[in-house]
Design an enzyme around this catalytic site. Structure first.
Site, PDB file in Angstrom:
ATOM      1  N   ASN A  12      26.612  75.792  69.035  1.00 18.47           N
ATOM      2  CA  ASN A  12      26.561  73.516  69.543  1.00 18.47           C
ATOM      3  C   ASN A  12      25.343  72.741  69.368  1.00 18.47           C
ATOM      4  O   ASN A  12      24.198  72.576  69.947  1.00 18.47           O
ATOM      5  CB  ASN A  12      26.424  73.102  70.950  1.00 18.47           C
ATOM      6  CG  ASN A  12      26.670  71.793  71.481  1.00 18.47           C
ATOM      7  OD1 ASN A  12      26.863  71.695  70.487  1.00 18.47           O
ATOM      8  ND2 ASN A  12      26.146  71.954  72.951  1.00 18.47           N
ATOM      9  N   LYS A  14      25.137  69.880  68.561  1.00 15.61           N
ATOM     10  CA  LYS A  14      24.692  68.611  69.453  1.00 15.61           C
ATOM     11  C   LYS A  14      24.943  67.287  68.805  1.00 15.61           C
ATOM     12  O   LYS A  14      25.043  67.241  67.438  1.00 15.61           O
ATOM     13  CB  LYS A  14      23.197  68.183  70.285  1.00 15.61           C
ATOM     14  CG  LYS A  14      23.686  69.834  71.936  1.00 15.61           C
ATOM     15  CD  LYS A  14      22.892  69.851  72.694  1.00 15.61           C
ATOM     16  CE  LYS A  14      22.994  71.265  73.078  1.00 15.61           C
ATOM     17  NZ  LYS A  14      21.742  71.634  74.538  1.00 15.61           N
ATOM     18  N   HIS A  98      31.147  69.300  78.534  1.00 13.36           N
ATOM     19  CA  HIS A  98      29.840  70.363  78.143  1.00 13.36           C
ATOM     20  C   HIS A  98      28.786  69.177  79.493  1.00 13.36           C
ATOM     21  O   HIS A  98      29.392  67.981  79.548  1.00 13.36           O
ATOM     22  CB  HIS A  98      29.074  70.042  76.779  1.00 13.36           C
ATOM     23  CG  HIS A  98      28.156  70.391  76.912  1.00 13.36           C
ATOM     24  ND1 HIS A  98      26.708  69.978  77.035  1.00 13.36           N
ATOM     25  CD2 HIS A  98      27.054  71.828  76.010  1.00 13.36           C
ATOM     26  CE1 HIS A  98      26.013  70.396  76.518  1.00 13.36           C
ATOM     27  NE2 HIS A  98      26.331  71.557  76.472  1.00 13.36           N
ATOM     28  N   GLU A 100      26.368  68.079  79.291  1.00 16.11           N
ATOM     29  CA  GLU A 100      26.067  66.189  78.594  1.00 16.11           C
ATOM     30  C   GLU A 100      26.256  65.249  79.362  1.00 16.11           C
ATOM     31  O   GLU A 100      26.490  64.157  79.409  1.00 16.11           O
ATOM     32  CB  GLU A 100      24.921  66.604  77.404  1.00 16.11           C
ATOM     33  CG  GLU A 100      23.625  67.725  77.466  1.00 16.11           C
ATOM     34  CD  GLU A 100      22.837  68.392  76.954  1.00 16.11           C
ATOM     35  OE1 GLU A 100      23.634  68.294  75.123  1.00 16.11           O
ATOM     36  OE2 GLU A 100      23.221  68.820  76.564  1.00 16.11           O
ATOM     37  N   GLU A 170      28.058  77.447  82.157  1.00 14.09           N
ATOM     38  CA  GLU A 170      27.315  77.244  81.900  1.00 14.09           C
ATOM     39  C   GLU A 170      25.854  76.341  82.843  1.00 14.09           C
ATOM     40  O   GLU A 170      26.241  75.090  83.199  1.00 14.09           O
ATOM     41  CB  GLU A 170      26.952  75.569  80.803  1.00 14.09           C
ATOM     42  CG  GLU A 170      28.179  76.403  79.368  1.00 14.09           C
ATOM     43  CD  GLU A 170      27.053  75.839  78.546  1.00 14.09           C
ATOM     44  OE1 GLU A 170      26.938  76.225  76.969  1.00 14.09           O
ATOM     45  OE2 GLU A 170      26.848  74.565  78.013  1.00 14.09           O
ATOM     46  N   GLY A 176      18.967  74.444  77.502  1.00 17.42           N
ATOM     47  CA  GLY A 176      17.738  73.050  76.980  1.00 17.42           C
ATOM     48  C   GLY A 176      16.608  73.277  77.697  1.00 17.42           C
ATOM     49  O   GLY A 176      16.257  72.750  76.953  1.00 17.42           O
ATOM     50  N   SER A 216      20.126  78.607  77.365  1.00 15.98           N
ATOM     51  CA  SER A 216      19.035  79.046  76.874  1.00 15.98           C
ATOM     52  C   SER A 216      18.596  80.230  76.005  1.00 15.98           C
ATOM     53  O   SER A 216      18.527  80.970  76.122  1.00 15.98           O
ATOM     54  CB  SER A 216      17.300  78.715  77.717  1.00 15.98           C
ATOM     55  OG  SER A 216      17.268  78.015  77.865  1.00 15.98           O
TER      56      SER A 216
HETATM   57  C1  PEP Z   1      24.470  73.950  75.645  1.00 16.09           C
HETATM   58  O1  PEP Z   1      23.845  72.995  74.691  1.00 16.09           O
HETATM   59  O2  PEP Z   1      25.817  74.382  75.564  1.00 16.09           O
HETATM   60  C2  PEP Z   1      23.447  74.769  75.308  1.00 16.09           C
HETATM   61  C3  PEP Z   1      23.460  76.016  76.359  1.00 16.09           C
HETATM   62  O3  PEP Z   1      21.788  74.380  75.778  1.00 16.09           O
HETATM   63  P1  PEP Z   1      20.722  75.987  75.101  1.00 16.09           P
HETATM   64  O4  PEP Z   1      21.209  76.652  74.593  1.00 16.09           O
HETATM   65  O5  PEP Z   1      20.029  74.970  74.167  1.00 16.09           O
HETATM   66  O6  PEP Z   1      20.532  76.047  76.434  1.00 16.09           O
END
Ligand code: PEP
Length: 258
Positions: A12, A14, A98, A100, A170, A176, A216
């Site tokens: 992803n 973003k 997601h 976000e 998630e 992040g 992460s």
């Molecule tokens: C994501 O954006 O779905 C995500 C898991 O980000 P990150 O790997 O940066 O934590």
């Protein structure tokens, strides 16, 4: 990881990468991942780069995904992108709900549900994100929140429809932040989701559905995560922006399968 379910690693990106940067990244991924056969690989660039990335991906084993869609097919919805538009540029997957989007753009279970419906109508595979925030985890509400996200997202769908989706667990506190859920924490929630789907639908569907972990994920932790019986892949944010780390994540995920 269960050997019946094909692992899937999705990146992803973003709101990152200009079209030039996107083309560079995906050109390197195509070169370095062309020998991978055992894992589904998906990249999800921003809308503006989808078409250019698709051109590079021709004749490759990497598939294209988008990061969101709007549920109507067309009309006066300034700033939105429909499932049919994504289909036309060659997307096969779309991330829906997601955290976000839930946090900054008022996404709700209801809007997630409508987006899944639109994706399925246009034969896009939805990657549906669910997961608790830190406050909810600290208050022992993880399972309640994940149940609420799943029940809301899948409300009114038939077994045939749900079979086509992918779920991404998630935990918001791990996105992040550099804080990964431990493999045991992730496995526990993945198992919970599978048991929930067993109750909502049936055993076969719950056994066959793919559940990714996201939060992460890095080359250093993917192996241990993928070793868990109910983790079928990863949705990768930050580490998917670098060609070296995304290639390592995919290769490490492959290695555990062989
Ligand atoms: C994501 O954006 O779905 C995500 C898991 O980000 P990150 O790997 O940066 O934590």
């Amino acid at each position: 990881m269960n050997t019946m379910r094909r692992p899937i690693i999705a990146g992803n990106w973003k709101m990152n990468k200009s079209n030039f940067e996107a083309i560079d990244l995906v050109t390197l991924l195509k070169r370095d991942l062309n020998d991978v056969n055992d894992v589904d690989i998906v990249v999800c660039p921003p809308f503006t780069a989808l078409s250019d990335v698709k051109d590079v991906l021709t004749d490759s084993n990497i598939m294209l995904g988008a990061q969101n869609l709007y549920w109507e097919d067309a009309g006066a919805f300034t700033g939105e992108i429909s499932a049919s538009m994504l289909k036309e540029v060659g997307a096969q997957f779309v991330i829906i709900g997601h955290s976000e989007r839930r946090q900054y753009f008022a996404e709700t279970n209801d809007s997630v549900n409508k987006r899944i419906k639109a994706a399925l109508k246009w034969n896009l595979t939805p990657i549906v994100c669910v997961g608790e925030n830190l406050h909810e985890r600290e208050n022992n509400r993880t399972f309640d929140v994940v149940r609420d996200h799943c029940e809301g997202a899948f409300d009114g769908f038939s077994e045939e429809e749900i079979e086509k989706i992918i779920i991404a667990y998630e935990p918001v506190w791990a996105i992040g932040t550099g804080k990964t859920a431990t493999p045991q924490q992730a496995q526990e929630v993945h198992r919970f989701i599978r048991e929930l789907l067993m109750r909502m639908y049936n055993e076969e569907l719950a056994r066959d559905i793919r559940i990714q972990y996201g939060g992460s994920v890095k080359p250093e932790n993917i192996t241990e995560l993928m070793a868990q019986p109910d983790i079928d892949g990863a949705l990768v944010g930050g580490a998917s922006l670098s060609h070296e780390s995304f290639v390592k994540i995919v290769k490490n995920a492959c290695a555990i399968r062989t």
